[in-house]
Design a protein around this motif. Structure first.
Motif, PDB file in Angstrom:
ATOM      1  N   LEU A  91      -5.407  -6.461 -16.108  1.00  0.00           N
ATOM      2  CA  LEU A  91      -4.206  -7.019 -16.861  1.00  0.00           C
ATOM      3  C   LEU A  91      -5.258  -7.977 -18.351  1.00  0.00           C
ATOM      4  O   LEU A  91      -5.248  -7.750 -19.130  1.00  0.00           O
ATOM      5  CB  LEU A  91      -3.026  -7.502 -16.454  1.00  0.00           C
ATOM      6  CG  LEU A  91      -2.110  -6.882 -16.089  1.00  0.00           C
ATOM      7  CD1 LEU A  91      -1.282  -7.067 -14.861  1.00  0.00           C
ATOM      8  CD2 LEU A  91      -1.411  -5.518 -17.245  1.00  0.00           C
ATOM      9  N   ALA A  92      -4.926  -9.191 -17.376  1.00  0.00           N
ATOM     10  CA  ALA A  92      -5.941 -10.237 -18.715  1.00  0.00           C
ATOM     11  C   ALA A  92      -7.040  -9.388 -19.976  1.00  0.00           C
ATOM     12  O   ALA A  92      -7.565  -9.466 -20.367  1.00  0.00           O
ATOM     13  CB  ALA A  92      -6.747 -11.311 -17.660  1.00  0.00           C
ATOM     14  N   GLU A  93      -7.634  -8.309 -18.596  1.00  0.00           N
ATOM     15  CA  GLU A  93      -8.749  -7.748 -19.604  1.00  0.00           C
ATOM     16  C   GLU A  93      -8.447  -6.727 -20.423  1.00  0.00           C
ATOM     17  O   GLU A  93      -9.533  -6.293 -21.625  1.00  0.00           O
ATOM     18  CB  GLU A  93      -9.979  -6.878 -18.620  1.00  0.00           C
ATOM     19  CG  GLU A  93     -11.433  -6.485 -18.902  1.00  0.00           C
ATOM     20  CD  GLU A  93     -12.056  -4.990 -18.234  1.00  0.00           C
ATOM     21  OE1 GLU A  93     -11.761  -5.772 -16.923  1.00  0.00           O
ATOM     22  OE2 GLU A  93     -13.196  -5.569 -18.431  1.00  0.00           O
ATOM     23  N   GLY A  94      -7.513  -6.451 -19.777  1.00  0.00           N
ATOM     24  CA  GLY A  94      -6.914  -5.369 -20.833  1.00  0.00           C
ATOM     25  C   GLY A  94      -6.063  -5.536 -22.044  1.00  0.00           C
ATOM     26  O   GLY A  94      -6.267  -5.147 -23.183  1.00  0.00           O
ATOM     27  N   ARG A 138      -4.047  -9.188  -5.267  1.00  0.00           N
ATOM     28  CA  ARG A 138      -2.853  -9.495  -6.231  1.00  0.00           C
ATOM     29  C   ARG A 138      -4.289 -10.494  -7.246  1.00  0.00           C
ATOM     30  O   ARG A 138      -4.262  -9.721  -8.430  1.00  0.00           O
ATOM     31  CB  ARG A 138      -2.205 -10.908  -5.509  1.00  0.00           C
ATOM     32  CG  ARG A 138      -1.433 -10.957  -6.697  1.00  0.00           C
ATOM     33  CD  ARG A 138      -0.007 -12.375  -6.213  1.00  0.00           C
ATOM     34  NE  ARG A 138      -1.159 -13.250  -5.208  1.00  0.00           N
ATOM     35  CZ  ARG A 138      -1.769 -14.215  -5.055  1.00  0.00           C
ATOM     36  NH1 ARG A 138      -2.073 -14.503  -6.868  1.00  0.00           N
ATOM     37  NH2 ARG A 138      -1.995 -15.192  -4.639  1.00  0.00           N
ATOM     38  N   ALA A 139      -5.255 -11.140  -6.679  1.00  0.00           N
ATOM     39  CA  ALA A 139      -6.142 -11.014  -8.163  1.00  0.00           C
ATOM     40  C   ALA A 139      -6.576 -10.502  -9.284  1.00  0.00           C
ATOM     41  O   ALA A 139      -7.010 -10.747  -9.894  1.00  0.00           O
ATOM     42  CB  ALA A 139      -7.219 -12.258  -7.721  1.00  0.00           C
ATOM     43  N   PHE A 184     -11.705  -6.903  -2.738  1.00  0.00           N
ATOM     44  CA  PHE A 184     -10.386  -6.712  -2.350  1.00  0.00           C
ATOM     45  C   PHE A 184      -9.611  -5.656  -1.410  1.00  0.00           C
ATOM     46  O   PHE A 184      -8.683  -6.437  -1.368  1.00  0.00           O
ATOM     47  CB  PHE A 184      -8.885  -6.858  -3.776  1.00  0.00           C
ATOM     48  CG  PHE A 184      -8.961  -5.436  -4.547  1.00  0.00           C
ATOM     49  CD1 PHE A 184      -9.258  -4.179  -4.225  1.00  0.00           C
ATOM     50  CD2 PHE A 184     -10.696  -5.215  -5.279  1.00  0.00           C
ATOM     51  CE1 PHE A 184      -9.333  -3.470  -4.743  1.00  0.00           C
ATOM     52  CE2 PHE A 184     -10.379  -4.758  -5.995  1.00  0.00           C
ATOM     53  CZ  PHE A 184      -9.958  -3.106  -5.823  1.00  0.00           C
ATOM     54  N   TYR A 185     -10.239  -4.571  -1.184  1.00  0.00           N
ATOM     55  CA  TYR A 185      -9.764  -4.024  -0.219  1.00  0.00           C
ATOM     56  C   TYR A 185      -9.281  -4.461   1.095  1.00  0.00           C
ATOM     57  O   TYR A 185      -7.626  -3.640   1.442  1.00  0.00           O
ATOM     58  CB  TYR A 185     -11.250  -3.253   0.387  1.00  0.00           C
ATOM     59  CG  TYR A 185     -10.274  -1.646   0.655  1.00  0.00           C
ATOM     60  CD1 TYR A 185     -10.841  -0.649   0.004  1.00  0.00           C
ATOM     61  CD2 TYR A 185     -10.864  -1.496   2.495  1.00  0.00           C
ATOM     62  CE1 TYR A 185     -10.131   0.560   1.010  1.00  0.00           C
ATOM     63  CE2 TYR A 185     -10.887  -0.467   3.322  1.00  0.00           C
ATOM     64  CZ  TYR A 185     -10.291   0.270   2.245  1.00  0.00           C
ATOM     65  OH  TYR A 185      -9.366   2.080   3.005  1.00  0.00           O
ATOM     66  N   ASP A 186      -9.210  -5.755   1.712  1.00  0.00           N
ATOM     67  CA  ASP A 186      -8.541  -5.977   2.828  1.00  0.00           C
ATOM     68  C   ASP A 186      -8.732  -7.212   2.875  1.00  0.00           C
ATOM     69  O   ASP A 186      -8.200  -8.092   3.178  1.00  0.00           O
ATOM     70  CB  ASP A 186      -9.580  -5.602   4.192  1.00  0.00           C
ATOM     71  CG  ASP A 186      -9.127  -4.398   4.795  1.00  0.00           C
ATOM     72  OD1 ASP A 186      -8.102  -3.991   4.525  1.00  0.00           O
ATOM     73  OD2 ASP A 186      -9.845  -3.493   5.112  1.00  0.00           O
ATOM     74  N   ASP A 187      -8.387  -7.861   1.363  1.00  0.00           N
ATOM     75  CA  ASP A 187      -8.382  -9.273   1.251  1.00  0.00           C
ATOM     76  C   ASP A 187      -7.007  -9.537  -0.057  1.00  0.00           C
ATOM     77  O   ASP A 187      -6.869  -8.815  -0.967  1.00  0.00           O
ATOM     78  CB  ASP A 187      -8.972  -9.779   0.232  1.00  0.00           C
ATOM     79  CG  ASP A 187      -9.084 -11.317  -0.494  1.00  0.00           C
ATOM     80  OD1 ASP A 187      -7.809 -11.910  -0.126  1.00  0.00           O
ATOM     81  OD2 ASP A 187     -10.284 -11.420  -0.831  1.00  0.00           O
ATOM     82  N   LEU A 188      -5.703  -9.792   0.380  1.00  0.00           N
ATOM     83  CA  LEU A 188      -4.305  -9.398  -0.157  1.00  0.00           C
ATOM     84  C   LEU A 188      -4.005 -10.677  -1.210  1.00  0.00           C
ATOM     85  O   LEU A 188      -4.044  -9.399  -2.533  1.00  0.00           O
ATOM     86  CB  LEU A 188      -2.855 -10.279   1.001  1.00  0.00           C
ATOM     87  CG  LEU A 188      -1.903  -9.826   0.843  1.00  0.00           C
ATOM     88  CD1 LEU A 188      -1.524  -8.112   0.526  1.00  0.00           C
ATOM     89  CD2 LEU A 188      -0.582 -10.223   1.442  1.00  0.00           C
ATOM     90  N   ASP A 189      -4.541 -11.457  -1.596  1.00  0.00           N
ATOM     91  CA  ASP A 189      -4.394 -12.960  -2.200  1.00  0.00           C
ATOM     92  C   ASP A 189      -5.917 -12.048  -3.366  1.00  0.00           C
ATOM     93  O   ASP A 189      -5.315 -11.822  -5.103  1.00  0.00           O
ATOM     94  CB  ASP A 189      -5.525 -14.653  -2.301  1.00  0.00           C
ATOM     95  CG  ASP A 189      -4.101 -14.534  -0.992  1.00  0.00           C
ATOM     96  OD1 ASP A 189      -2.531 -14.215  -1.050  1.00  0.00           O
ATOM     97  OD2 ASP A 189      -4.104 -15.259  -0.674  1.00  0.00           O
ATOM     98  N   GLY A 190      -6.887 -11.273  -2.959  1.00  0.00           N
ATOM     99  CA  GLY A 190      -7.871 -11.167  -3.757  1.00  0.00           C
ATOM    100  C   GLY A 190      -7.150  -9.247  -4.351  1.00  0.00           C
ATOM    101  O   GLY A 190      -7.716  -9.417  -5.298  1.00  0.00           O
TER     102      GLY A 190
END
Ligand SMILES: Cc1cc2nc3c(=O)[nH]c(=O)nc-3n(C[C@H](O)[C@H](O)[C@H](O)COP(=O)(O)O)c2cc1C
Length: 198
Positions: free
Chosen positions: A22-25, A15-16, A7-13
């Motif tokens: 959060l879901a894992e948490g 956010r995902a 996700f380093y340079d992937d904006l949608d990634g």
């Protein structure tokens, strides 16, 4: 040197990744995302912070849920302002997540009933505490909890679920090769996001 995350340079990634954490948490008690810090403001605008357990993260709806006692300061502050924020820093993942939005107390509706039905007896029992949370005590042990009867509704009247509908999410990833920070705003059923200076 470690490989950069996908996700380093992937904006949608990016956010995902925030929503994935959060879901894992919700499921993983060892994840820092299991116990975010909840921020509210009191009646005169003073910031208040405390830990809560994250109970649900609905990625599509952009909603987060936790539970609290209706008699608590946090419940009063959320009822007054309708606003709250949650913060997590995961030191191993080098990821900070801040989510801000509208918060609503659910005490007597289907959301609360479902949350209560899903709560463990050892969690339910906390809501039967007397006197109410935050009440001054003559001694540290001068309070009482009901028994842990799984059938008991004791405490149900004090229980509420809080749903935070996220309007703004701010993600910060730390890396020596350059930090990455992005801010996402809820727009309709989607998100508008941009990179920002860390
Ligand atoms: C690990 C941990 C998890 C907690 N989870 C909750 C929670 O899910 N809900 C809650 O109301 N309080 C929870 N608490 C207690 C709160 O942090 C806080 O002390 C208490 O609710 C009183 O907060 P208030 O006076 O701001 O309402 C938790 C505390 C810790 C340390």
């Amino acid at each position: 040197m470690d490989a950069l995350p996908s996700f380093y340079d992937d904006l949608d990634g990016f956010r995902a990744e925030g929503w994935r954490c959060l879901a894992e948490g919700v499921e993983n008690r060892r994840s820092p995302f299991h116990t975010p810090t909840l921020a509210t403001v009191d009646a005169v605008g003073r910031p208040r912070l405390r830990t809560v357990v994250l109970r649900a993260a609905e990625t599509e709806a952009g909603a987060l849920r936790f539970h609290c006692d209706r008699r608590s300061d946090k419940a009063r502050e959320i009822a007054q302002s309708g606003l709250a924020a949650l913060h997590v820093y995961d030191g191993r993942a080098k990821l900070q997540l801040r989510s801000e939005g509208r918060a609503r107390l659910h005490g007597d509706d289907a959301v609360a009933d479902a949350a209560w039905a899903g709560a463990l007896a050892m969690s339910r029992v906390c809501y039967g505490i007397k006197p109410a949370p935050g009440t001054a005590l003559a001694a540290g042990d001068a309070y009482a909890l009901p028994g842990e009867d799984p059938e008991a509704r004791l405490g149900r009247e004090n229980f509420c679920a809080v749903v935070l509908t996220v309007e703004r999410m701010d993600l910060l990833y730390l890396d020596r090769r350059g930090h990455r920070r992005a801010v996402f705003f809820r727009e309709g059923e989607g998100w508008r996001g941009s990179w920002v200076a860390p």
